[in-house]
Design an enzyme around this catalytic site. Structure first.
Site, PDB file in Angstrom:
ATOM      1  N   GLU A 256      59.733   5.597  91.174  1.00  0.00           N
ATOM      2  CA  GLU A 256      59.334   7.080  90.786  1.00  0.00           C
ATOM      3  C   GLU A 256      59.176   7.462  92.118  1.00  0.00           C
ATOM      4  OE1 GLU A 256      57.995   8.430  88.167  1.00  0.00           O
ATOM      5  OE2 GLU A 256      57.801   6.550  86.668  1.00  0.00           O
ATOM      6  N   CYS A 289      54.117  14.572  94.706  1.00  0.00           N
ATOM      7  CA  CYS A 289      55.466  14.464  94.307  1.00  0.00           C
ATOM      8  C   CYS A 289      55.946  15.387  93.167  1.00  0.00           C
ATOM      9  CB  CYS A 289      55.728  13.042  93.935  1.00  0.00           C
ATOM     10  SG  CYS A 289      54.774  12.741  92.704  1.00  0.00           S
TER      11      CYS A 289
HETATM   12  P1  NAD Z   1      57.949   5.401 101.175  1.00  0.00           P
HETATM   13  O1  NAD Z   1      59.096   5.139 100.594  1.00  0.00           O
HETATM   14  O2  NAD Z   1      58.172   5.423 102.780  1.00  0.00           O
HETATM   15  O3  NAD Z   1      56.854   4.154 101.144  1.00  0.00           O
HETATM   16  C1  NAD Z   1      56.601   3.783 100.079  1.00  0.00           C
HETATM   17  C2  NAD Z   1      56.247   2.360  99.993  1.00  0.00           C
HETATM   18  O4  NAD Z   1      57.163   1.585 100.213  1.00  0.00           O
HETATM   19  C3  NAD Z   1      55.069   2.005 100.923  1.00  0.00           C
HETATM   20  O5  NAD Z   1      54.223   0.959 100.603  1.00  0.00           O
HETATM   21  C4  NAD Z   1      56.088   1.199 102.008  1.00  0.00           C
HETATM   22  O6  NAD Z   1      55.378   0.206 102.825  1.00  0.00           O
HETATM   23  C5  NAD Z   1      56.963   0.543 101.145  1.00  0.00           C
HETATM   24  N1  NAD Z   1      58.093   0.220 101.902  1.00  0.00           N
HETATM   25  C6  NAD Z   1      58.908   0.891 102.966  1.00  0.00           C
HETATM   26  N2  NAD Z   1      60.116   0.236 103.098  1.00  0.00           N
HETATM   27  C7  NAD Z   1      60.389  -0.875 102.242  1.00  0.00           C
HETATM   28  C8  NAD Z   1      61.068  -1.808 102.097  1.00  0.00           C
HETATM   29  N3  NAD Z   1      62.059  -1.974 102.895  1.00  0.00           N
HETATM   30  N4  NAD Z   1      60.866  -3.083 101.395  1.00  0.00           N
HETATM   31  C9  NAD Z   1      59.716  -2.847 100.552  1.00  0.00           C
HETATM   32  N5  NAD Z   1      58.871  -1.859 100.525  1.00  0.00           N
HETATM   33  C10 NAD Z   1      58.966  -0.898 101.465  1.00  0.00           C
HETATM   34  O7  NAD Z   1      57.426   6.475 100.716  1.00  0.00           O
HETATM   35  P2  NAD Z   1      56.020   7.381 101.104  1.00  0.00           P
HETATM   36  O8  NAD Z   1      56.434   8.147 102.383  1.00  0.00           O
HETATM   37  O9  NAD Z   1      54.868   6.151 101.428  1.00  0.00           O
HETATM   38  O10 NAD Z   1      55.561   8.077  99.930  1.00  0.00           O
HETATM   39  C11 NAD Z   1      56.242   9.603  99.883  1.00  0.00           C
HETATM   40  C12 NAD Z   1      57.254   9.414  98.905  1.00  0.00           C
HETATM   41  O11 NAD Z   1      56.610   9.039  97.641  1.00  0.00           O
HETATM   42  C13 NAD Z   1      57.672  10.854  98.650  1.00  0.00           C
HETATM   43  O12 NAD Z   1      59.111  10.994  98.479  1.00  0.00           O
HETATM   44  C14 NAD Z   1      56.972  11.216  97.157  1.00  0.00           C
HETATM   45  O13 NAD Z   1      57.602  12.121  96.355  1.00  0.00           O
HETATM   46  C15 NAD Z   1      57.091  10.054  96.544  1.00  0.00           C
HETATM   47  N6  NAD Z   1      56.048   9.882  95.536  1.00  0.00           N
HETATM   48  C16 NAD Z   1      56.698   9.873  94.292  1.00  0.00           C
HETATM   49  C17 NAD Z   1      55.708   9.877  93.207  1.00  0.00           C
HETATM   50  C18 NAD Z   1      56.102   9.729  91.942  1.00  0.00           C
HETATM   51  O14 NAD Z   1      55.554   9.251  91.021  1.00  0.00           O
HETATM   52  N7  NAD Z   1      57.539  10.120  91.468  1.00  0.00           N
HETATM   53  C19 NAD Z   1      54.438   9.653  93.406  1.00  0.00           C
HETATM   54  C20 NAD Z   1      54.161   9.829  94.702  1.00  0.00           C
HETATM   55  C21 NAD Z   1      54.953  10.018  95.785  1.00  0.00           C
END
Ligand code: NAD
Length: 485
Positions: A256, A289
């Site tokens: 997502e 999002c």
């Molecule tokens: P992010 O991708 O930086 O991090 C998300 C999660 O992934 C965190 O727990 C992080 O620690 C983990 N992560 C980071 N690198 C990783 C790796 N290499 N391997 C495994 N895990 C890893 O995102 P964010 O900044 O926390 O969130 C914001 C983003 O999330 C925005 O793009 C937003 O639109 C999106 N979002 C989408 C939805 C949806 O349902 N579509 C909902 C909320 C947020």
């Protein structure tokens, strides 16, 4: 168990693995957006590859038990967890607000309860949808859902509690054990959830929590070959890394991801309601999002709409999310606030017009609610997710142009349409390439309906049966009639 006092509430700050709280040699700080320069809220265990290995081993072991329980037995525990969430509603809301800056009343009155409802929903769905049987081609056909195994659940920092429940409830209802890795910028409500799951009577190893940094413990979890499902919410960039790890081990993966939702206003709309909703996209500082961040307005009502929009935006109060009178909370982290400001600065240099806002607010992590008129549809602020209180404004001449502009980014998570014409609502709604379309409303969704994105907004769908399908290995059993007694 190490704990921290967060707003007077005791919150565990270690990992939860195999039914016990365990620490790590190092920790990371989580800070409150409302008091960034003050004391850290908590020092949280910083997991690494060893943590990931232990958490997956516990989930494999735990699967022997949880995966063998009948759906109604799992349902009982999930209902107990929902009861406990409801009983701890205000504490969860306060910890989330302090950790992430989420609006307290919104959490307290709606979102925590919605998380509890989500566990109840999946408790009931898994019992109803356990298997299907029918007779055809002289065969007794049975479709059985088999639990898949340990599932890694990775969640982002915005709305961490509720987004986590969307993923955790179907995984557990399906009979999978889970390893939850919450985001390092808002890790605390996940610890409360793990504690309540334990109190609800989940057997050891069913619910595991690994705290830490994404590139460290997160990367180790998704690379582990014993994991049978990975479900991720976050940014498209991280999804690429996780997708590669999933492909390496041939593990089903849902993502997502971000959005760049259009908010399309036709001349026949209730303009005041549409303008009010448009200004409301600054809520939670735009860290949503699903937000409708591209305002697309029919040319003939441009001035009238803008006048109403500015009036609503002028009335917004920037403040502390614990205060009922606050409309716009501070942003989660200075780094993210600076990223958002970077978009605005680049837009200015490229010749886009900043119509309102566009500045950091001194002495806090707030960012001014900002509206930009881009010089073209190719502008970065139109095409890229900003994830802050920054909207763009464009006009269209007719329905065809509205649809073309709405569908013109690589994202496709959600859209909003404002019109009083039922025919147009159907026509435009069907023409949009997004996972969700709201007409004359926003953000409400029946939890049994699917949720997910097209394009770079995601892979797969959550909600209702769609999530159960993902978390199950589905088997068809065919027994030839008259060959058994
Ligand atoms: P992010 O991708 O930086 O991090 C998300 C999660 O992934 C965190 O727990 C992080 O620690 C983990 N992560 C980071 N690198 C990783 C790796 N290499 N391997 C495994 N895990 C890893 O995102 P964010 O900044 O926390 O969130 C914001 C983003 O999330 C925005 O793009 C937003 O639109 C999106 N979002 C989408 C939805 C949806 O349902 N579509 C909902 C909320 C947020």
């Amino acid at each position: 168990m190490r704990t921290a006092q967060v707003g007077g509430i005791e919150v565990p700050v270690d990992h939860f693995i195999g039914g016990a709280w365990v620490g790590s040699p190092t920790t990371f700080e989580t800070r409150s957006p409302m008091d960034w320069d003050g004391d850290a809220l908590a020092d949280v265990a910083r997991g690494d590859a060893t943590t990931a290995d232990a958490a997956v081993a516990a989930a494999v072991e735990g699967f022997n038990e949880w995966g063998s329980w009948r759906p109604h037995e799992r349902a009982e525990v999930l209902h107990r967890l929902a009861d406990l969430i409801e009983a701890n509603n205000d504490e969860i809301a306060m910890v989330e607000t302090l950790d992430m800056g989420f609006m307290y009343e919104s959490m307290r009155q709606r979102l925590v309860a919605r998380g509890a409802v989500n566990f109840r929903l999946y408790a009931d769905l898994i019992v109803e949808h356990e298997e299907r049987r029918w007779d055809a081609k002289n065969m007794d056909n049975t479709v059985q859902r088999m639990p898949a195994g340990p599932a890694v659940v990775i969640t982002p920092w915005n709305a961490p509690f509720m987004l986590s429940t969307w993923k955790l409830a179907p995984a557990l209802a399906s009979g999978n054990t889970i390893i939850h890795k919450p985001a390092e910028w808002s890790p605390l409500s996940a610890a409360l959830l793990a504690k309540l799951a334990h109190e609800a009577g989940m057997p050891p190893g069913t619910w595991n929590l690994a705290q830490g940094i994404g590139e460290e413990v997160g990367a180790a979890l998704v690379a582990d070959r014993r994991v049978r499902r990975i479900t991720f919410t976050g940014s498209p960039g991280t999804a690429k890394h996780i997708g590669k790890a999933a492909a390496e081990n041939i593990v089903p993966f849902t993502a997502e991801l971000g959005g760049k939702g259009p908010l399309v206003v036709f001349a026949d709309a209730d303009l005041d309601a549409a303008a009010h909703r448009a200004a409301w996209q600054f809520d939670d500082s735009g860290q949503v999002c699903l937000a409708g961040t591209r305002l697309l307005v029919e040319e003939s009502v441009r001035d009238e709409f803008l006048e109403k929009f500015h009036a609503h935006a002028d009335a917004l109060v920037l403040g502390d999310p614990r205060d009922d009178g606050t409309d716009v909370a501070p942003m989660v982290h200075p780094e993210h606030r600076d990223n958002v400001h970077g978009f605005v600065e680049r837009a200015r240099s490229a010749g886009d017009t900043v119509v309102r806002g566009g500045n950091k607010v001194d002495g806090s992590l707030h960012y001014e609610p900002t509206l930009i008129e881009p010089r073209s549809n190719d502008s970065e602020v139109v095409q890229q997710e900003i994830f802050g209180p920054v909207l763009t404004f464009q006009t269209f001449a007719d329905e065809a142009e509205a649809i073309r502009l709405a569908n013109s980014t690589a994202y496709g998570l959600s859209a909003m349409v404002w019109t009083t014409s039922r025919d147009r609502a159907e026509r435009v709604g069907r023409a949009l390439r997004t996972g969700l379309v709201w007409v004359n409303t926003f953000l409400v969704r029946d939890l049994t309906a699917p949720f997910g994105g097209c394009g770079i907004s995601g892979i797969g769908r959550e909600g209702g049966d769609w999530a159960l399908d993902f978390h199950s290995d589905i088997k068809t059993l065919m027994i030839l009639d008259d060959t058994t007694s």
